[in-house]
Design a protein around this motif. Structure first.
Motif, mmCIF file in Angstrom:
data_model
loop_
_atom_site.group_PDB
_atom_site.id
_atom_site.type_symbol
_atom_site.label_atom_id
_atom_site.label_comp_id
_atom_site.label_asym_id
_atom_site.label_seq_id
_atom_site.Cartn_x
_atom_site.Cartn_y
_atom_site.Cartn_z
ATOM 1 N N GLY A 149 45.720 70.905 119.303
ATOM 2 C CA GLY A 149 45.597 72.275 118.841
ATOM 3 C C GLY A 149 44.503 73.019 119.585
ATOM 4 N N HIS A 150 44.360 74.297 119.249
ATOM 5 C CA HIS A 150 43.461 75.223 119.937
ATOM 6 C C HIS A 150 42.462 75.798 118.936
ATOM 7 N N LEU A 151 41.306 76.178 119.433
ATOM 8 C CA LEU A 151 40.294 76.793 118.576
ATOM 9 C C LEU A 151 40.854 77.998 117.827
ATOM 10 N N GLU A 152 41.820 78.682 118.427
ATOM 11 C CA GLU A 152 42.409 79.866 117.804
ATOM 12 C C GLU A 152 43.361 79.510 116.661
ATOM 13 N N ASP A 153 43.793 78.254 116.583
ATOM 14 C CA ASP A 153 44.612 77.816 115.449
ATOM 15 C C ASP A 153 43.734 77.775 114.202
ATOM 16 N N ARG A 154 44.192 78.372 113.118
ATOM 17 C CA ARG A 154 43.372 78.439 111.906
ATOM 18 C C ARG A 154 43.008 77.043 111.412
ATOM 19 N N ARG A 155 43.948 76.108 111.495
ATOM 20 C CA ARG A 155 43.693 74.761 110.981
ATOM 21 C C ARG A 155 42.607 74.058 111.793
ATOM 22 N N VAL A 156 42.605 74.269 113.117
ATOM 23 C CA VAL A 156 41.571 73.663 113.963
ATOM 24 C C VAL A 156 40.219 74.302 113.673
ATOM 25 N N ALA A 157 40.194 75.633 113.567
ATOM 26 C CA ALA A 157 38.939 76.330 113.271
ATOM 27 C C ALA A 157 38.370 75.878 111.927
ATOM 28 N N ALA A 158 39.242 75.725 110.921
ATOM 29 C CA ALA A 158 38.776 75.289 109.602
ATOM 30 C C ALA A 158 38.202 73.881 109.662
ATOM 31 N N ALA A 159 38.852 72.987 110.427
ATOM 32 C CA ALA A 159 38.353 71.619 110.559
ATOM 33 C C ALA A 159 36.995 71.594 111.256
ATOM 34 N N LEU A 160 36.840 72.423 112.287
ATOM 35 C CA LEU A 160 35.563 72.464 113.005
ATOM 36 C C LEU A 160 34.457 73.018 112.116
ATOM 37 N N ARG A 161 34.778 74.018 111.300
ATOM 38 C CA ARG A 161 33.768 74.528 110.363
ATOM 39 C C ARG A 161 33.310 73.441 109.405
ATOM 40 N N SER A 162 34.256 72.652 108.917
ATOM 41 C CA SER A 162 33.906 71.575 107.990
ATOM 42 C C SER A 162 33.045 70.522 108.670
ATOM 43 N N LEU A 163 33.382 70.162 109.910
ATOM 44 C CA LEU A 163 32.586 69.186 110.648
ATOM 45 C C LEU A 163 31.182 69.715 110.917
ATOM 46 N N HIS A 164 31.081 70.986 111.267
ATOM 47 C CA HIS A 164 29.779 71.582 111.552
ATOM 48 C C HIS A 164 28.890 71.577 110.313
ATOM 49 N N ARG A 165 29.515 71.753 109.158
ATOM 50 C CA ARG A 165 28.782 71.726 107.898
ATOM 51 C C ARG A 165 28.228 70.340 107.608
ATOM 52 N N MET A 166 28.967 69.309 107.981
ATOM 53 C CA MET A 166 28.606 67.947 107.618
ATOM 54 C C MET A 166 27.739 67.246 108.671
ATOM 55 N N CYS A 167 28.006 67.499 109.942
ATOM 56 C CA CYS A 167 27.433 66.684 111.021
ATOM 57 C C CYS A 167 26.207 67.344 111.637
ATOM 58 N N PRO A 168 25.215 66.561 112.026
ATOM 59 C CA PRO A 168 24.033 67.136 112.663
ATOM 60 C C PRO A 168 24.338 67.748 114.027
ATOM 61 N N VAL A 169 25.344 67.234 114.729
ATOM 62 C CA VAL A 169 25.724 67.766 116.040
ATOM 63 C C VAL A 169 27.239 67.814 116.141
#
Length: 321
Positions: free
Chosen positions: A256-276
């Motif tokens: 998938g691509h950053l522009e896909d809503r599902r990918v963007a949502a997953a990255l937001r969740s990872l950013h919330r949880m992970c230090p990097v």
């Protein structure tokens, strides 16, 4: 434009770069490009960040040996670069020497470690007494042998591509010596941090993630965040961070691509949880295979959920007083 590659000429990385200039969507016009060989991905990346080259082709994954650690470590440690394309090259090896020689007379065989790993079974069977020496690339092994004196070349051979053997004027002693026929290596084209290629519907996104080291089940939580948003992984590799034992980062390819809503949502969740969370780019898949997305993970579904929640939020009364 100056494009770097793991040299010298005729390496598989060189072939991947040439492929990138061909086909229906070439990355550049080869007539307007200077190709610059480098001895290592790390050196090329330093020149890329300094502005001495504009892009770099680097091997990242092999179907037999897995991830290319040198590239994975450089990508994980570098913030200001973006992957913009990928290429896949079919890998086949020959055994080449300066002149015809019986296999039992060979004493030393040189090649890149990844190539050595892919022909080790053949070498054990056909030249069990030869010492295996390391070279910076398969083409460098062929070039060094071609440039050696007759005395230095005696008893030596190189494992390289047919193209490299022919380019450097070597004699091919054996062809198709790879242990696994049809093996492939994947390469990525890297630029300095900049524009992300537009979404095509057949895309990959590459990230590097460091997990909280003091939380049990952290990897499972991260994977569940991807699964909860319908994001499939096509590759995951662990690499040591290096500060102390037991600390690892994970290099991950997502469908998938950053522009896909599902990918963007997953990255937001990872950013919330992970230090990097190190985002390395979204780019077209070289095979053009489109990702099948369930209806509940389609962009429209995310947009509808966002609008629904916005309407509910608009009904909240303002605090009194």
């Amino acid at each position: 434009m100056r494009y770097g590659f793991l040299g010298p000429e005729t390496t598989f990385t060189h072939q991947a770069l040439l492929q990138a200039f061909e086909g229906p969507a070439p990355v550049a016009d080869p007539a307007e490009v200077t190709m610059v060989p480098f001895s290592s991905v790390a050196t090329a990346t330093t020149d890329l960040l300094a502005g001495d080259i504009d892009a770099l082709m680097a091997p990242i994954e092999n179907s037999v040996e897995g991830g290319v650690s040198g590239t994975l470590d450089v990508l994980a440690a570098t913030d200001s670069i973006t992957i913009v394309a990928e290429q896949v090259v079919i890998i086949s090896f020959v055994l080449a020497a300066r002149e015809p020689i019986a296999l039992e007379e060979l004493t030393t065989i040189s090649s890149h470690p990844h190539a050595q790993a892919q022909v080790q079974g053949w070498l054990r069977t056909h030249v069990p007494g030869a010492r295996v020496a390391t070279s910076s690339s398969t083409a460098a092994a062929a070039r060094d042998l071609a440039e050696a004196t007759p005395e230095q070349a005696r008893g030596r051979a190189a494992v390289c591509s047919r193209l490299a053997a022919e380019h450097f004027g070597l004699e091919i002693l054996a062809d198709g010596i790879e242990d696994t026929a049809g093996a492939q290596t994947r390469f990525v084209l890297v630029t300095r941090e900049g524009r992300i290629p537009a979404r095509t519907g057949a895309d990959k996104t590459t990230i590097v993630v460091q997990l909280p080291h003091n939380r049990s089940g952290a990897l499972l939580e991260a994977l569940e965040m991807l699964s909860a948003n319908g994001v499939n992984m096509s590759r995951i590799e662990s690499r040591p961070i290096g500060d102390f034992l037991g600390r690892y980062s994970f290099s991950i390819d997502l469908e998938g691509h950053l522009e896909d809503r599902r990918v963007a949502a997953a990255l937001r969740s990872l950013h919330r949880m992970c230090p990097v969370v190190h985002y390395l780019g979204s780019y077209p898949r070289v095979d053009g295979e489109r990702t099948e997305v369930r209806e509940d993970f389609a962009d429209e579904t995310y947009d509808e959920a966002h609008d629904w929640l916005a309407r509910l939020s608009g009904m909240i009364e303002a605090p009194r007083g």
